[in-house]
Design a protein around this motif. Sequence first.
Motif, PDB file in Angstrom:
ATOM      1  N   ARG A  87      29.537  45.139  20.270  1.00  0.00           N
ATOM      2  CA  ARG A  87      28.313  45.815  20.700  1.00  0.00           C
ATOM      3  C   ARG A  87      27.184  45.314  19.795  1.00  0.00           C
ATOM      4  NH1 ARG A  87      29.077  51.969  21.371  1.00  0.00           N
ATOM      5  NH2 ARG A  87      27.206  51.644  22.602  1.00  0.00           N
ATOM      6  N   PHE A  88      26.779  44.076  20.044  1.00  0.00           N
ATOM      7  CA  PHE A  88      25.875  43.381  19.138  1.00  0.00           C
ATOM      8  C   PHE A  88      24.454  43.959  19.141  1.00  0.00           C
ATOM      9  CE2 PHE A  88      29.129  40.186  20.219  1.00  0.00           C
ATOM     10  CZ  PHE A  88      29.662  40.033  18.952  1.00  0.00           C
ATOM     11  N   LEU A  89      23.977  44.376  20.306  1.00  0.00           N
ATOM     12  CA  LEU A  89      22.630  44.936  20.365  1.00  0.00           C
ATOM     13  C   LEU A  89      22.542  46.234  19.564  1.00  0.00           C
ATOM     14  CD1 LEU A  89      19.820  44.611  21.601  1.00  0.00           C
ATOM     15  CD2 LEU A  89      20.596  46.006  23.509  1.00  0.00           C
ATOM     16  N   THR A  90      23.531  47.089  19.717  1.00  0.00           N
ATOM     17  CA  THR A  90      23.565  48.333  18.955  1.00  0.00           C
ATOM     18  C   THR A  90      23.756  48.057  17.469  1.00  0.00           C
ATOM     19  OG1 THR A  90      24.527  49.426  20.878  1.00  0.00           O
ATOM     20  CG2 THR A  90      24.709  50.579  18.792  1.00  0.00           C
ATOM     21  N   ALA A  91      24.591  47.088  17.121  1.00  0.00           N
ATOM     22  CA  ALA A  91      24.818  46.734  15.717  1.00  0.00           C
ATOM     23  C   ALA A  91      23.533  46.209  15.078  1.00  0.00           C
ATOM     24  CB  ALA A  91      25.922  45.684  15.614  1.00  0.00           C
ATOM     25  N   THR A  92      22.764  45.421  15.823  1.00  0.00           N
ATOM     26  CA  THR A  92      21.497  44.908  15.296  1.00  0.00           C
ATOM     27  C   THR A  92      20.522  46.045  15.031  1.00  0.00           C
ATOM     28  OG1 THR A  92      21.844  42.885  16.550  1.00  0.00           O
ATOM     29  CG2 THR A  92      19.624  43.288  15.733  1.00  0.00           C
ATOM     30  N   ARG A  93      20.476  46.998  15.957  1.00  0.00           N
ATOM     31  CA  ARG A  93      19.573  48.137  15.790  1.00  0.00           C
ATOM     32  C   ARG A  93      19.992  48.982  14.588  1.00  0.00           C
ATOM     33  NH1 ARG A  93      19.691  50.329  20.895  1.00  0.00           N
ATOM     34  NH2 ARG A  93      18.223  48.735  21.503  1.00  0.00           N
ATOM     35  N   ILE A  94      21.277  49.222  14.404  1.00  0.00           N
ATOM     36  CA  ILE A  94      21.771  50.000  13.257  1.00  0.00           C
ATOM     37  C   ILE A  94      21.459  49.272  11.946  1.00  0.00           C
ATOM     38  CG2 ILE A  94      23.870  50.857  12.120  1.00  0.00           C
ATOM     39  CD1 ILE A  94      24.994  51.398  14.948  1.00  0.00           C
ATOM     40  N   ALA A  95      21.635  47.955  11.932  1.00  0.00           N
ATOM     41  CA  ALA A  95      21.334  47.179  10.725  1.00  0.00           C
ATOM     42  C   ALA A  95      19.845  47.260  10.393  1.00  0.00           C
ATOM     43  CB  ALA A  95      21.767  45.725  10.913  1.00  0.00           C
ATOM     44  N   ALA A  96      19.009  47.215  11.415  1.00  0.00           N
ATOM     45  CA  ALA A  96      17.570  47.312  11.172  1.00  0.00           C
ATOM     46  C   ALA A  96      17.217  48.659  10.559  1.00  0.00           C
ATOM     47  CB  ALA A  96      16.815  47.105  12.484  1.00  0.00           C
ATOM     48  N   TYR A  97      17.770  49.732  11.122  1.00  0.00           N
ATOM     49  CA  TYR A  97      17.495  51.064  10.565  1.00  0.00           C
ATOM     50  C   TYR A  97      18.049  51.214   9.151  1.00  0.00           C
ATOM     51  CZ  TYR A  97      15.739  53.128  14.888  1.00  0.00           C
ATOM     52  OH  TYR A  97      15.002  53.439  15.986  1.00  0.00           O
ATOM     53  N   SER A  98      19.192  50.613   8.873  1.00  0.00           N
ATOM     54  CA  SER A  98      19.798  50.788   7.559  1.00  0.00           C
ATOM     55  C   SER A  98      19.086  49.986   6.477  1.00  0.00           C
ATOM     56  CB  SER A  98      21.279  50.406   7.601  1.00  0.00           C
ATOM     57  OG  SER A  98      21.414  49.039   7.878  1.00  0.00           O
ATOM     58  N   LEU A  99      18.314  48.970   6.843  1.00  0.00           N
ATOM     59  CA  LEU A  99      17.571  48.206   5.848  1.00  0.00           C
ATOM     60  C   LEU A  99      16.239  48.851   5.470  1.00  0.00           C
ATOM     61  CD1 LEU A  99      18.240  44.564   7.066  1.00  0.00           C
ATOM     62  CD2 LEU A  99      19.176  45.704   5.046  1.00  0.00           C
ATOM     63  N   VAL A 100      15.795  49.860   6.215  1.00  0.00           N
ATOM     64  CA  VAL A 100      14.520  50.519   5.924  1.00  0.00           C
ATOM     65  C   VAL A 100      14.520  51.185   4.543  1.00  0.00           C
ATOM     66  CG1 VAL A 100      12.982  52.391   6.660  1.00  0.00           C
ATOM     67  CG2 VAL A 100      13.843  50.762   8.329  1.00  0.00           C
ATOM     68  N   PRO A 101      15.542  51.969   4.159  1.00  0.00           N
ATOM     69  CA  PRO A 101      15.494  52.589   2.828  1.00  0.00           C
ATOM     70  C   PRO A 101      15.405  51.585   1.683  1.00  0.00           C
ATOM     71  CG  PRO A 101      17.177  53.649   4.148  1.00  0.00           C
ATOM     72  CD  PRO A 101      16.694  52.464   4.917  1.00  0.00           C
ATOM     73  N   VAL A 102      16.113  50.474   1.778  1.00  0.00           N
ATOM     74  CA  VAL A 102      16.044  49.461   0.725  1.00  0.00           C
ATOM     75  C   VAL A 102      14.648  48.848   0.685  1.00  0.00           C
ATOM     76  CG1 VAL A 102      16.908  47.190   0.014  1.00  0.00           C
ATOM     77  CG2 VAL A 102      18.491  48.952   0.723  1.00  0.00           C
ATOM     78  N   GLY A 103      14.062  48.621   1.860  1.00  0.00           N
ATOM     79  CA  GLY A 103      12.705  48.091   1.913  1.00  0.00           C
ATOM     80  C   GLY A 103      11.702  49.049   1.285  1.00  0.00           C
ATOM     81  N   LEU A 104      11.878  50.342   1.516  1.00  0.00           N
ATOM     82  CA  LEU A 104      10.989  51.331   0.909  1.00  0.00           C
ATOM     83  C   LEU A 104      11.138  51.364  -0.610  1.00  0.00           C
ATOM     84  CD1 LEU A 104      11.294  54.257   3.479  1.00  0.00           C
ATOM     85  CD2 LEU A 104       9.361  52.714   3.152  1.00  0.00           C
ATOM     86  N   VAL A 105      12.363  51.206  -1.097  1.00  0.00           N
ATOM     87  CA  VAL A 105      12.583  51.175  -2.546  1.00  0.00           C
ATOM     88  C   VAL A 105      11.923  49.939  -3.149  1.00  0.00           C
ATOM     89  CG1 VAL A 105      14.352  50.844  -4.327  1.00  0.00           C
ATOM     90  CG2 VAL A 105      14.682  52.555  -2.547  1.00  0.00           C
ATOM     91  N   LEU A 106      12.101  48.780  -2.510  1.00  0.00           N
ATOM     92  CA  LEU A 106      11.569  47.540  -3.054  1.00  0.00           C
ATOM     93  C   LEU A 106      10.038  47.499  -3.021  1.00  0.00           C
ATOM     94  CD1 LEU A 106      14.135  44.989  -1.603  1.00  0.00           C
ATOM     95  CD2 LEU A 106      13.936  45.812  -3.952  1.00  0.00           C
ATOM     96  N   THR A 107       9.406  48.178  -2.064  1.00  0.00           N
ATOM     97  CA  THR A 107       7.940  48.189  -2.020  1.00  0.00           C
ATOM     98  C   THR A 107       7.340  49.228  -2.948  1.00  0.00           C
ATOM     99  OG1 THR A 107       7.962  49.701  -0.135  1.00  0.00           O
ATOM    100  CG2 THR A 107       7.808  47.347   0.351  1.00  0.00           C
ATOM    101  N   GLY A 108       8.131  50.144  -3.463  1.00  0.00           N
ATOM    102  CA  GLY A 108       7.627  51.154  -4.385  1.00  0.00           C
ATOM    103  C   GLY A 108       7.219  52.454  -3.715  1.00  0.00           C
ATOM    104  N   VAL A 109       7.440  52.565  -2.426  1.00  0.00           N
ATOM    105  CA  VAL A 109       7.054  53.781  -1.706  1.00  0.00           C
ATOM    106  C   VAL A 109       7.894  54.970  -2.175  1.00  0.00           C
ATOM    107  CG1 VAL A 109       6.993  54.837   0.590  1.00  0.00           C
ATOM    108  CG2 VAL A 109       6.227  52.495   0.281  1.00  0.00           C
ATOM    109  N   VAL A 110       9.164  54.753  -2.437  1.00  0.00           N
ATOM    110  CA  VAL A 110      10.039  55.854  -2.859  1.00  0.00           C
ATOM    111  C   VAL A 110       9.590  56.399  -4.207  1.00  0.00           C
ATOM    112  CG1 VAL A 110      12.404  56.450  -3.492  1.00  0.00           C
ATOM    113  CG2 VAL A 110      11.976  55.009  -1.515  1.00  0.00           C
ATOM    114  N   GLU A 111       9.237  55.534  -5.127  1.00  0.00           N
ATOM    115  CA  GLU A 111       8.757  55.974  -6.446  1.00  0.00           C
ATOM    116  C   GLU A 111       7.445  56.748  -6.304  1.00  0.00           C
ATOM    117  OE1 GLU A 111       7.168  53.907 -10.556  1.00  0.00           O
ATOM    118  OE2 GLU A 111       8.609  52.827  -9.314  1.00  0.00           O
ATOM    119  N   TRP A 112       6.555  56.277  -5.422  1.00  0.00           N
ATOM    120  CA  TRP A 112       5.276  56.948  -5.192  1.00  0.00           C
ATOM    121  C   TRP A 112       5.486  58.341  -4.602  1.00  0.00           C
ATOM    122  CZ3 TRP A 112       2.831  58.004  -0.370  1.00  0.00           C
ATOM    123  CH2 TRP A 112       1.521  58.452  -0.476  1.00  0.00           C
ATOM    124  N   VAL A 113       6.388  58.452  -3.631  1.00  0.00           N
ATOM    125  CA  VAL A 113       6.669  59.750  -3.005  1.00  0.00           C
ATOM    126  C   VAL A 113       7.319  60.689  -4.018  1.00  0.00           C
ATOM    127  CG1 VAL A 113       8.075  60.895  -1.234  1.00  0.00           C
ATOM    128  CG2 VAL A 113       6.781  58.859  -0.659  1.00  0.00           C
TER     129      VAL A 113
END
Length: 157
Positions: free
Chosen positions: A26-52
Amino acid sequence: MLAETICSAVSAAGLGIAAVTAYRKRFLTATRIAAYSLVPVGLVLTGVVEWVAGIAFKPSIWLGFGVLGLSWLLFMISRAIERRSGTTRAERKAARAAGRNDAVAPAASAPSLGAGGGTGPAVTAAKPRSKPKKGQEAAAPGDDFSDIEAILKKHGI
């Protein structure tokens, strides 16, 4: 520090779920799940989590949210009182527009064109009058409800 660790763990778990989903073809669903799961790491790396996290633990920030909430509450109370008084914004706007529109007479259906513009043959030819149907009376020129009465009579009410 704790927030970054939690975000990393959530991302790792999401990527694991995406891998299992891709294994099930189920590659389309797997791609969507991977995209959602990379959001928290992206927020940490940009500094948004520390700011919040910095905002969440300051009392002055919470006081600001309280003031914004009070402002919203006052707006909603004023809207509720306005609705109960019977006059709405649309009614007040229509009253202002009626006060400004001096070119149209109160009972006229079209703007007046000045001297000699309202009685010529071109005006009567441009606006033909229909004969009243059987059982209907001709409406008076100042009657605002003539069209409503015609509809009601048509339906036998």
